[in-house]
Write an enzyme that holds these catalytic residues in place. Sequence first.
Site, PDB file in Angstrom:
ATOM      1  N   ASN A 160       0.868  -1.173   0.000  1.00 56.49           N
ATOM      2  CA  ASN A 160       0.000   0.000   0.000  1.00 56.49           C
ATOM      3  C   ASN A 160       0.912   1.233   0.000  1.00 56.49           C
ATOM      4  OD1 ASN A 160      -1.862   1.989   0.389  1.00 56.49           O
ATOM      5  ND2 ASN A 160      -2.733   1.149   2.264  1.00 56.49           N
ATOM      6  N   ARG A 186      -2.296  -1.974  -3.720  1.00 60.20           N
ATOM      7  CA  ARG A 186      -3.592  -1.349  -3.460  1.00 60.20           C
ATOM      8  C   ARG A 186      -3.694  -0.077  -4.304  1.00 60.20           C
ATOM      9  NH1 ARG A 186      -5.244   2.788   1.168  1.00 60.20           N
ATOM     10  NH2 ARG A 186      -7.453   2.855   0.689  1.00 60.20           N
ATOM     11  N   HIS A 211     -13.042   1.754   0.037  1.00 63.35           N
ATOM     12  CA  HIS A 211     -13.024   0.642   1.009  1.00 63.35           C
ATOM     13  C   HIS A 211     -13.606  -0.649   0.416  1.00 63.35           C
ATOM     14  CE1 HIS A 211     -13.325   3.720   4.573  1.00 63.35           C
ATOM     15  NE2 HIS A 211     -12.062   3.441   4.301  1.00 63.35           N
ATOM     16  N   ARG A 258     -13.516  14.240   7.965  1.00 61.00           N
ATOM     17  CA  ARG A 258     -14.303  14.551   6.762  1.00 61.00           C
ATOM     18  C   ARG A 258     -15.765  14.791   7.114  1.00 61.00           C
ATOM     19  NH1 ARG A 258     -12.056   9.368   4.129  1.00 61.00           N
ATOM     20  NH2 ARG A 258      -9.960   9.974   3.497  1.00 61.00           N
ATOM     21  N   GLU A 274      -7.759  -6.068   4.715  1.00 58.25           N
ATOM     22  CA  GLU A 274      -7.636  -5.710   3.298  1.00 58.25           C
ATOM     23  C   GLU A 274      -6.398  -6.347   2.657  1.00 58.25           C
ATOM     24  OE1 GLU A 274      -8.428  -1.798   4.983  1.00 58.25           O
ATOM     25  OE2 GLU A 274      -9.249  -1.236   3.040  1.00 58.25           O
TER      26      GLU A 274
END
Length: 396
Positions: free
Chosen positions: A8, A89, A178, A238, A383
């Site tokens: 990642n 990723r 996601h 956010r 993940e």
Amino acid sequence: MVKVMAVNAGSSSLKFKLYEMPEEKVLCSGNAERIGHEDAIFGIKWADQSEKKILPILDHARAVELVVQAMLEKGIVKNMNEIKAVGHRIVQGGKYFSHSELFNKDTEDKIESLIPLAPLHNKAHLVGFRAFKKILPDVVNVAVFDTAFHQTMEPQDYVFPIPYEYTEKYDCRRYGAHGTSHKYLSEMGLKYLEGIKHPRIISCHIGSGASITAIKDGACVATSMGLTPLGGIMMGTRTGDLDPSVMNYLCKCTGKSVEEMYQIFNKQSGFQGVSEVSNDSRDVLKACDEGNEKAILANKLFIRRIADYIGQYYVRLGGADLIIFSAGIGENSARTREEVCEAISEALGVKINKELNSSIRGKEALLSTNDSKIKVAIIPTDEEVMIARDTFSFYK
Ligand code: ADP
């Protein structure tokens, strides 16, 4: 047995995890942080050992060299040819990718063309990929997209009600994020749904970034994040969904530019903005206990948004068989889980074992009672293992 690496790459970091496949045994994991600095940090964990050092890492290629060096030095691999495939990723796969793909020239070009949709992320992923290609030229590289799982949405779930010309010309639509996590959760959740013909799952990936996805028969039907991860439920920093006129109004009030306000919506809003305490829900919940009114309001807003999305997706799916809590907050905060379940219990008949809920952190568990109309489970997400699985499937 084959060694497969999940990577990642961010703009200033590179996380990695090496697996032995198909056993899914983790051989090592680590992180290069502050890439681009003289005092960057390189950390690696293997067997029951770990090491961390501060050293100059001026670019991603150097970070990959350090990964390779460390794995050889620690005897995690005897030579680099043992690593057969690397999975990367990728945050934004746009309309092009509905599943993982070999990282060939065409894939690289498409990811590059999607940079305007995810400027920080996709650019960094490409830098990471190129760095690996330079140091390990002969391995199979695979791109695993955060957006791919959401490509099964129907137009009414992904088109924004803007002039259609913009949807077509600029590919401006909901992509979600996601996806790798929601796919993992939906697969893991099936064990609770034996005998159900068309399983309906609402998965709540609630960390500092947070999104909720409606899944039917293993496919995504709707997801809360939008064109970018800014949409959907409120998060650490956010806003989540907003009336679009807020942007215009606040720019006029403050004299700030659209870009400046956009940064504020991304980095200084959510828990941070409302509570004025922290972006970390642990700090906000502590402040709630101390009677801080803004923290209490921030938490109420957060719970409200999650409950509303669950209600929306309950209708979208025509009911629900399983609600999953996952990621930093979903896995660790018993209070958040309890408050969300409380908020939906009257309408949806959800009941959880509160004692069990408050005793569990970071572990899988079925929380709902036998008389709950919908099952509720905690499932820790993974993940990286999904990246390793997809990558291994290309090597086989
Ligand atoms: P991301 O991957 O989006 O950065 P994570 O899924 O790792 O985020 O979640 C990190 C967040 O999880 C932290 O910011 C914190 O708010 C939350 N968190 C972790 N542990 C707890 C806890 N015990 N109680 C409440 N929140 C927690």
